[in-house]
Design an enzyme around this catalytic site. Structure first.
Site, PDB file in Angstrom:
ATOM      1  N   CYS A  20     -26.374   4.112 -10.779  1.00  0.00           N
ATOM      2  CA  CYS A  20     -27.181   2.909 -10.859  1.00  0.00           C
ATOM      3  C   CYS A  20     -26.952   2.201 -12.187  1.00  0.00           C
ATOM      4  CB  CYS A  20     -28.668   3.269 -10.732  1.00  0.00           C
ATOM      5  SG  CYS A  20     -29.055   4.274  -9.282  1.00  0.00           S
ATOM      6  N   ILE A  51     -27.553   7.416  -3.249  1.00  0.00           N
ATOM      7  CA  ILE A  51     -26.747   8.625  -3.087  1.00  0.00           C
ATOM      8  C   ILE A  51     -27.582   9.763  -2.491  1.00  0.00           C
ATOM      9  CG2 ILE A  51     -25.344  10.361  -4.274  1.00  0.00           C
ATOM     10  CD1 ILE A  51     -24.060   7.622  -4.337  1.00  0.00           C
ATOM     11  N   ASN A  76     -30.262   6.383 -14.276  1.00  0.00           N
ATOM     12  CA  ASN A  76     -28.870   6.215 -13.850  1.00  0.00           C
ATOM     13  C   ASN A  76     -28.197   7.573 -13.919  1.00  0.00           C
ATOM     14  OD1 ASN A  76     -26.174   5.427 -13.461  1.00  0.00           O
ATOM     15  ND2 ASN A  76     -25.912   4.898 -15.613  1.00  0.00           N
ATOM     16  N   GLY A  77     -27.707   8.076 -12.781  1.00  0.00           N
ATOM     17  CA  GLY A  77     -27.014   9.353 -12.800  1.00  0.00           C
ATOM     18  C   GLY A  77     -27.433  10.269 -11.677  1.00  0.00           C
ATOM     19  N   GLU A  78     -27.151  11.541 -11.860  1.00  0.00           N
ATOM     20  CA  GLU A  78     -27.492  12.569 -10.874  1.00  0.00           C
ATOM     21  C   GLU A  78     -27.967  13.831 -11.589  1.00  0.00           C
ATOM     22  OE1 GLU A  78     -27.502  11.966  -7.739  1.00  0.00           O
ATOM     23  OE2 GLU A  78     -26.218  10.186  -7.601  1.00  0.00           O
ATOM     24  N   ILE A 108      -3.287   8.573  -4.365  1.00  0.00           N
ATOM     25  CA  ILE A 108      -2.745   7.219  -4.399  1.00  0.00           C
ATOM     26  C   ILE A 108      -1.219   7.278  -4.364  1.00  0.00           C
ATOM     27  CG2 ILE A 108      -2.665   5.052  -5.679  1.00  0.00           C
ATOM     28  CD1 ILE A 108      -5.418   5.842  -4.561  1.00  0.00           C
ATOM     29  N   GLY A 130     -11.176  15.525 -12.024  1.00  0.00           N
ATOM     30  CA  GLY A 130     -10.897  16.631 -12.934  1.00  0.00           C
ATOM     31  C   GLY A 130     -11.114  16.335 -14.403  1.00  0.00           C
TER      32      GLY A 130
END
Length: 619
Positions: free
Chosen positions: A2, A53, A76-78, A291, A365
């Protein structure tokens, strides 16, 4: 993921300006935007842009007010371990009405105060307003995965996930801090609490601050640092590898959790391959993304990724990149709050843009090189240290200065200077872009003499008798936090993609620095030694541990092309570009075209000037 913004002011009460500031970060949270304003004190505003999320319902919308009405949070975050914290608080009789981590974080702060930070496993910046005490508490995660800028004067305090949020307010003078610009040209970023703009600061990683509305004072404190090496003599090599495996497995398991599609950024390198292997243990048919850019082998690692994907049976996607990286330059300059000399921002932007079409959360990673000795310069430092033992430091300094005065090319200058460093106690600056002599040429020499000396730049350094411990910790505090994580956050958020880094679970970090000796990280010939041992245990036997890894682009070749060269001249030699000396820029371009590659320098100057023009910043 966020975007958050807030202001506490004695006079500001312009909702339109506040909403404009919040909207400038809509990319960080396109799912919803909400604002809370204090009824008692009308000039306190808290805003939130949401990227949903966990718990996708409106119950977890922010700003969130607790059931007593005395606390408000924007986050903001997890918080990856929110379920275990919730269970602990529930046993203490605390009720919950949502299924997300925001309410858990709010209740954890109410119960433990600032000590709740010791409980948290995650990446975060959150702000909690205590209405009764009239205080705003803000904390940033240990590694610095999530950003926060703030501004404070005699009458107001404001903060934002991105600098562009603050720049929406007329109070912010877009004056460039000349000392910060000096550091940027040398290091490629503006470190720590410093900011490219005068009067603005960043909340450093592993710190929290409390703003007292009554006294108008800020209390800034560090709550976490990297641990010293304290080896457990009872821990065998096999035990060490197993413990690391279990810690990483738990981290990956926690970070796979989301109520939206999750994938793995699989380059085919050691770090992302280990993460994929562990993810496959915890989730059936993991989605992996690589990619592939046709005609550009420097970005094509698809065959290595395919080996891992097939071995672990993932749902593998090779995403073809067709966008022109040249066309992305203005967008990158605009998105980055402070300019960054890291041309890999361009392919990172492409990666996150393509992956976002398939998922909302992606594991990568980041952190593996700093924790486990993955960079080439660690081995080179060991070799240099071995050579330096035969000559005393004073003599080596003389030789180093003499060679620098003779050697005029760009490549290798940092290592010649490093020869004069006392490696028993100090570290050379191996990634300097513009050295002091060149910065004098870029600026006016008289004005340059008034700048802060390099030793006062406040780069975070580490005292240790172990050269590799010193180097890896210094890179963790500076290069990882101020370059790598900034690059990943801004480019991923530009595409509304949440990126997660299992290596940066602080329990993995603590173990890597506390219990793993430098000899198990790197030596004069090998790097990531213990990670390779883990890889040999869990990766397919055909995996190539010795191949060159890293996300590189042919930046030197690009700046020799007519398109890039002409654009660079148009921007940097424009009459309105009055910060850098035009004649010296011409010299850099000329030297580059004549074979003395300086593409990264040109990229840094170009991205800075594009940023400066976009936001109308000046000296």
């Amino acid at each position: 993921m966020c975007g958050i913004i807030g202001i506490a002011s004695k006079s500001f009460n312009n909702k339109d300006v506040f909403f404009k500031a919040l909207s400038s970060m809509k990319h960080r949270g396109p799912d919803s935007s909400n604002v809370w304003a204090s009824k008692e004190i009308k000039n306190i505003f808290l805003g939130h842009n949401r990227l949903s999320i966990i718990d996708l319902t409106n119950n977890s919308s922010q700003p969130m007010i607790d059931q007593s009405g005395n606390f408000v949070i924007i986050f903001n975050g997890e918080i990856y371990n929110y379920k275990s914290i919730k269970a602990e608080l529930s046993k203490k009789g605390i009720p919950f009405k949502t299924n997300g981590d925001t309410e858990v974080l709010l209740e954890a702060y109410k119960y433990w105060g600032q000590n709740c930070l010791e409980k948290l496993v995650g990446m975060f910046v959150f702000a909690i307003y205590d209405l009764k005490k009239e205080r705003i508490f803000i904390a940033r995660d240990r590694a610095g995965e999530k950003p926060l800028y703030y501004y404070h004067n005699a009458s107001e305090f404001m903060f934002s996930s991105e600098l562009k949020g603050l720049m929406s307010f007329p109070q912010i003078n877009r004056k460039i801090n000349i000392n910060s610009l000096d550091i940027f040209l040398a290091e490629g970023y503006v470190p720590g609490e410093k900011c490219i703009l005068e009067g603005v600061n960043k909340l450093p990683a592993g710190h929290h601050l409390t703003f007292d509305l009554k006294s108008n004072k800020i209390d800034l404190q560090r709550y976490w640092s990297l641990p010293p090496l304290e080896l457990d003599s009872q821990l065998s090599l096999d035990d060490t590898i197993l413990t690391l495996e279990n810690l990483l497995n738990n981290s990956v398991k926690n970070q796979l959790e989301a109520d939206v599609p999750v994938g793995i950024l699989l380059s085919g390198g050691l770090d992302s391959s280990i993460i994929t292997a562990l993810a496959a243990r915890n989730k059936s048919k993991v989605n992996t993304y690589t990619i592939k850019i046709d005609g550009d082998n420097s970005l094509d690692e698809s065959k290595h990724a395919l080996l891992i994907a097939e071995h672990f049976g993932t749902n593998h996607f090779e995403l073809k990149a067709e966008d022109s990286l040249f066309d992305s330059l203005p967008m990158i300059a605009k998105q980055f709050d402070e300019p960054l000399i890291d041309s890999s921002s361009l392919p990172t932007f492409l990666v996150t843009k393509l992956v976002k079409e398939h998922c909302t959360v992606a594991l990568g990673g980041d952190g593996g090189d700093e924790l486990f000795g993955g960079y080439n310069h660690y081995s080179r430092l060991i070799n240099l240290f071995s050579i330096s033992k035969y000559l005393n430091t004073d003599l080596r300094k003389i030789i180093s200065k003499l060679l620098i005065s003779i050697y005029k090319k760009n490549k290798g200058r940092n290592w010649i200077k490093a020869f004069g460093t006392n490696l028993a106690s100090d570290l050379p600056r191996l990634a300097t872009y513009f050295d002091k002599n060149e910065r004098v040429k870029l600026f006016n020499e008289d004005s340059y003499n008034n700048l802060v000396a390099e030793q006062d730049w406040n780069l975070r350094t580490v005292l240790s008798n172990d050269l590799i411990e010193r180097a890896t910790k210094t890179d963790f505090y500076n290069y990882l936090c101020e370059d790598i994580l900034v690059k990943v956050d801004r480019t991923s958020m530009m595409n509304s993609l949440e990126t997660r880094a299992p290596f940066l679970d602080h329990r993995v970090i603590d173990f890597a620095y506390k219990q793993i000796n430098s000899s198990l990280k790197t030596n004069s010939k090998q790097r990531k030694i213990i990670l390779q041992m883990l890889g040999e245990k869990i990766l397919p036997k055909e995996f190539d541990f010795n191949r060159k890894q890293g996300f590189r682009i042919p930046i030197d070749d690009w700046f020799k092309s007519r398109q890039w060269c002409n654009f660079t001249k148009d921007v940097l030699l424009d009459k309105n570009q009055d910060i850098f000396c035009h004649s010296h820029i011409k010299d850099i371009i000329s030297n580059h075209m004549n074979g003395d590659n300086q593409g990264e320098k040109l990229y840094g100057l170009l991205i800075f000037e594009l940023w400066r023009k976009e936001y109308g910043a000046s000296l």
